[in-house]
Design a protein around this motif. Structure first.
Motif, PDB file in Angstrom:
ATOM      1  N   VAL A 195      42.466 -10.043  33.118  1.00  0.00           N
ATOM      2  CA  VAL A 195      42.742  -9.848  31.781  1.00  0.00           C
ATOM      3  C   VAL A 195      41.254  -9.439  31.167  1.00  0.00           C
ATOM      4  O   VAL A 195      41.289  -8.369  30.417  1.00  0.00           O
ATOM      5  N   ALA A 196      40.423  -9.887  31.423  1.00  0.00           N
ATOM      6  CA  ALA A 196      39.110  -9.598  31.140  1.00  0.00           C
ATOM      7  C   ALA A 196      38.666  -8.357  31.623  1.00  0.00           C
ATOM      8  O   ALA A 196      38.054  -7.461  30.816  1.00  0.00           O
ATOM      9  N   VAL A 197      39.083  -8.022  32.604  1.00  0.00           N
ATOM     10  CA  VAL A 197      38.819  -6.400  33.296  1.00  0.00           C
ATOM     11  C   VAL A 197      39.568  -5.581  32.169  1.00  0.00           C
ATOM     12  O   VAL A 197      38.907  -4.544  31.958  1.00  0.00           O
ATOM     13  N   ARG A 198      40.800  -5.760  32.059  1.00  0.00           N
ATOM     14  CA  ARG A 198      41.598  -4.916  31.315  1.00  0.00           C
ATOM     15  C   ARG A 198      40.965  -4.783  29.702  1.00  0.00           C
ATOM     16  O   ARG A 198      41.081  -3.648  29.173  1.00  0.00           O
ATOM     17  N   MET A 199      40.264  -5.640  29.006  1.00  0.00           N
ATOM     18  CA  MET A 199      39.872  -5.902  28.073  1.00  0.00           C
ATOM     19  C   MET A 199      38.557  -4.959  27.820  1.00  0.00           C
ATOM     20  O   MET A 199      38.176  -4.056  26.908  1.00  0.00           O
ATOM     21  N   GLU A 200      37.661  -5.269  28.990  1.00  0.00           N
ATOM     22  CA  GLU A 200      36.443  -4.339  29.244  1.00  0.00           C
ATOM     23  C   GLU A 200      36.976  -2.864  29.272  1.00  0.00           C
ATOM     24  O   GLU A 200      36.056  -2.043  28.704  1.00  0.00           O
ATOM     25  N   ARG A 201      38.070  -2.718  29.850  1.00  0.00           N
ATOM     26  CA  ARG A 201      38.347  -1.068  29.994  1.00  0.00           C
ATOM     27  C   ARG A 201      38.464  -0.402  28.671  1.00  0.00           C
ATOM     28  O   ARG A 201      38.363   0.766  28.434  1.00  0.00           O
ATOM     29  N   GLN A 202      38.986  -1.315  27.744  1.00  0.00           N
ATOM     30  CA  GLN A 202      39.368  -0.701  26.442  1.00  0.00           C
ATOM     31  C   GLN A 202      37.813  -0.260  25.624  1.00  0.00           C
ATOM     32  O   GLN A 202      37.959   0.301  24.678  1.00  0.00           O
ATOM     33  N   ALA A 203      36.684  -0.442  26.017  1.00  0.00           N
ATOM     34  CA  ALA A 203      35.604  -0.426  25.501  1.00  0.00           C
ATOM     35  C   ALA A 203      35.367   1.135  25.237  1.00  0.00           C
ATOM     36  O   ALA A 203      34.738   1.732  24.353  1.00  0.00           O
ATOM     37  N   ILE A 204      35.837   2.067  26.126  1.00  0.00           N
ATOM     38  CA  ILE A 204      36.083   3.538  25.938  1.00  0.00           C
ATOM     39  C   ILE A 204      36.576   4.121  24.959  1.00  0.00           C
ATOM     40  O   ILE A 204      35.951   4.937  24.458  1.00  0.00           O
ATOM     41  N   LEU A 205      37.362   3.299  23.934  1.00  0.00           N
ATOM     42  CA  LEU A 205      37.935   3.821  22.975  1.00  0.00           C
ATOM     43  C   LEU A 205      36.949   3.473  21.932  1.00  0.00           C
ATOM     44  O   LEU A 205      37.314   4.118  20.743  1.00  0.00           O
TER      45      LEU A 205
END
Length: 292
Positions: free
Chosen positions: A166-176
């Motif tokens: 989940v933490a990886v998935r949330m970190e991916r959202q930083a591009i937005l």
């Protein structure tokens, strides 16, 4: 014949998009451009014993499939009679192909091997288009929704492992949240919004996040109503990644299953999935209209 492209040494070494995988991909493309400029095939390039690089290694270097040694890149640049500036730039990129991707801080098993290429390519995309039949796209999930998805998919896994993912998935959202975010256009099957993943409270928060996301200028969210019936994307989800320079960095179509993934770069595949996306889009309604 394709023309040589000059790059500066830090063009790809800095910035959030500069993962080792992305840099390997870019370096391989530039090495291929150098070779193309000489009019040589791979076989002709490696036939010269002075090069000292095998056919298999050159193919892998040009495909960006593994880290590149600066000495190998320098040898190729000499072989292709590249300028001193080009040689310096490409050997610098070779150094940057080594090392771990950003997500390794969460553990080497935090991202499945078959998904790791996508996670590295995603930050470099200028636009992302996707069709989602079952799930809210990972870039728009709440932590609670993502955790519920991972629990359902992997019921036997340790809770700490699920939370790392989940933490990886949330970190991916930083591009937005970047100053210049990628353009994101997602088509959601209506079932995505009807299915109560994690329960009503989790789903309510998730819909609120989608509503907020749809109000951002870089994000477009459309819903394909169930009453639309049969449609062009019924075979499953897919993502199209487009990069800033489509001549130098061709688009990628990504498809996955529970244990594998496929990546397509051929023009025919890109055109096929672009057509599917646009055909499905004609039957959608904007998220804001659907939620009224």
């Amino acid at each position: 014949m394709r023309q040589n492209v000059r790059v500066t040494g830090d063009e790809l070494v800095s910035g959030t998009a500069a993962t080792p995988t992305v840099i390997r991909r870019q370096l391989g493309r530039r090495l291929r451009l150098l070779r193309d400029a000489t009019g040589r095939s791979v076989e002709k390039a490696v036939a010269d014993p002075r090069l000292g690089i095998s056919r298999a290694k050159l193919y892998k270097l040009e495909a960006g499939k593994h880290p590149a040694k600066p000495q190998d890149v320098a040898a190729l640049c000499r072989h292709y009679r590249a300028s001193a500036e080009e040689t310096a730039a490409l050997t610098t990129l070779a150094l940057a192909t080594q090392g771990d991707s950003w997500w390794h801080i969460f553990g080497e098993d935090a991202v499945p091997t078959w998904f790791s290429l996508y996670v590295d390519l995603e930050p470099a995309a200028a636009s992302i288009r996707s069709y989602e039949p079952e799930l809210v796209p990972g870039l728009l999930q709440t932590p609670e929704y993502a955790l519920a998805v991972y629990r359902a998919r992997n019921p036997a896994d340790d809770e700490s492992d699920l939370r790392r993912r989940v933490a990886v998935r949330m970190e991916r959202q930083a591009i937005l949240a970047r100053r210049t975010p990628p353009s994101l256009h997602c088509i959601l099957n209506e079932a995505v919004l009807l299915r109560e993943v994690g329960g009503s409270k989790v789903m309510s928060a998730q819909v609120a996040k989608l509503r907020a996301a749809a109000g951002r200028p870089s994000i477009t969210l459309d819903v394909l109503p169930l009453k639309a019936g049969a449609h062009a994307a019924m075979e499953g989800s897919f993502v199209i990644l487009d990069f800033p320079d489509t001549d130098e960095d061709p688009s990628v179509v990504y498809l996955d299953s529970p244990s594998s993934a496929a990546y397509f770069q051929q023009q025919a595949e890109l055109e096929r999935y672009t057509t599917i996306f646009e055909t499905v889009r004609t039957g959608t309604v904007p998220l804001e209209e659907y939620l009224k």
